[in-house]
Design an enzyme around this catalytic site. Sequence first.
Site, PDB file in Angstrom:
ATOM      1  N   ASP A 235      -6.339  28.492 -13.601  1.00  0.00           N
ATOM      2  CA  ASP A 235      -5.524  27.444 -14.196  1.00  0.00           C
ATOM      3  C   ASP A 235      -6.060  27.030 -15.566  1.00  0.00           C
ATOM      4  O   ASP A 235      -7.267  26.999 -15.787  1.00  0.00           O
ATOM      5  CB  ASP A 235      -5.532  26.226 -13.263  1.00  0.00           C
ATOM      6  CG  ASP A 235      -4.647  25.100 -13.754  1.00  0.00           C
ATOM      7  OD1 ASP A 235      -3.422  25.305 -13.803  1.00  0.00           O
ATOM      8  OD2 ASP A 235      -5.175  24.018 -14.121  1.00  0.00           O
ATOM      9  N   GLU A 265      -3.816  31.725 -16.432  1.00  0.00           N
ATOM     10  CA  GLU A 265      -2.705  30.990 -17.033  1.00  0.00           C
ATOM     11  C   GLU A 265      -3.127  30.579 -18.439  1.00  0.00           C
ATOM     12  O   GLU A 265      -3.732  29.534 -18.634  1.00  0.00           O
ATOM     13  CB  GLU A 265      -2.366  29.747 -16.196  1.00  0.00           C
ATOM     14  CG  GLU A 265      -1.217  28.949 -16.779  1.00  0.00           C
ATOM     15  CD  GLU A 265      -1.342  27.451 -16.582  1.00  0.00           C
ATOM     16  OE1 GLU A 265      -0.314  26.778 -16.649  1.00  0.00           O
ATOM     17  OE2 GLU A 265      -2.457  26.924 -16.380  1.00  0.00           O
TER      18      GLU A 265
END
Length: 495
Positions: A235, A265
């Site tokens: 993340d 990400e």
Amino acid sequence: MTKRTLLQFFHWYAPGEGKLWHEVSERATDLKQLGITDVWLPPAYKGASGADSVGYDVYDIFDLGEFEQKGSRSTKYGDRNAFAAACKTLQENRIRPIHDVVFNHRMGADEIEEVVVRRVNPEDRTQIDIEEFTACAHTRFTFPGRDGAHSKFIWDKQCFSGVDVIEDPDETGVFKLVNEYGEGQWNEEVDDELGNFDYLMGADVEFRNNAVYEELKYWGRWLSEQVPVGGFRLDAAKHIPAWFFKDWVGHMRDTIGSDLFVVAEYWHPDMETLTSYLNLVDNQLMLFDVALHHRFHDASKQGGDFDMRTIFDGSLVSSMPEHAVTLVDNHDTQPLQSLEATVELWFKPLAYALILLREQGTPCVFYPDLYGASYSDTDADGNEQTVDMPPIDCLPKLIEARQKFAHGGQTDLFDDPSVVGFVRHGTADMPGCVVMMTNADVGHKTVALGPDHADSVFIDFLGHHQSHVQTDEHGVGDFPVAGGSVSVWVRNVAT
Ligand code: CA
């Protein structure tokens, strides 16, 4: 060999009350039969909002729904046992569990401590006030509900680089914590939006603190001893120094398994930015193809005016296919979410055909597109909205077609602004297909498939087109497609 196909098994409004981990277990066998090879699970640890947390407001990475913290033992998705069972059931079905790793920030500190801070210009984070002053901040995490189980590490102000709320004086903004690391500057090797995008939210983790670094490595090893780990989704990578993930992923591959699948990400559509990030992490990672998602969004909005020949322009899958995880939508782009740029319903079958059936890219299917979702939330203007995301009818067929027909070399037929397609030529063992799509009215293309396909009958595997295509003695056929639709033409014998 099953072609790698990811499923993001959640969305922002996935039901709570511990339903999700059970659902993973219940669906695992079906997913295997469908052709899903990797399941990306939501963050499994306790968030600051307890049983309501989607998981990105991370509080305690060692609490997998095991300890009474933040008002609940379970997380939104269930308790530790259900999580472990879900991962095990996936593994038994030869599906890799992909775990969501939220390292950038922490929320919901247990205690306030006195800190020294400098004010930062929120629009240009490189502008850090010279003046230092004393305030109080939510930076001490002792995890009293866990009481030292699994890890005795206490997080304090030396573990964080910045905060957005201080008390005494009471202010909100962006504040650089003056700690022992980095001489008052932010972490480097982060995205340069806003000057330096180290700071995202909450208590932002200080990766230059070696104790933090070792604790995060320990956590990865610990997780792999609790549940099967097939890989990670990282993340907020653009807010975390690249050197950290380069090391951390290398360490995980050394200690857990060299075949870990890792996708970061790094939410950025610009190829130059992604290329330089990949260089910094020694090309060890996959990245989500943000640019392609934007192309899909634009194409779905513009309808017949969009030039389908340009659908892959500027995308990661066109420039670095071996690093591209391609997607249509995710939990951030779905309606009412922060990056909302939802791909319109009519275009989703075309978009999924473009990520599932081509040679390039590793596709990631989004849960609501497979199973549907309905929810309500407030929009940007504060009005309550109800959203219905119906399942995409042909999506199971497209996933099946990926495993059955997306084989062999590829010939592109991107020669018309509306009607485009491609041929997968098949291999000695596996059949191919002819994929045709259009964003306008009915269309067709004459395709020469060669003598191997002489005098053959093709049918649309998706059933969108009812006719049969008959090739001539040279293997040439005329392949149609209905308006605003997609067809996957396969040899009748092959079905
Ligand atoms: Ca950061």
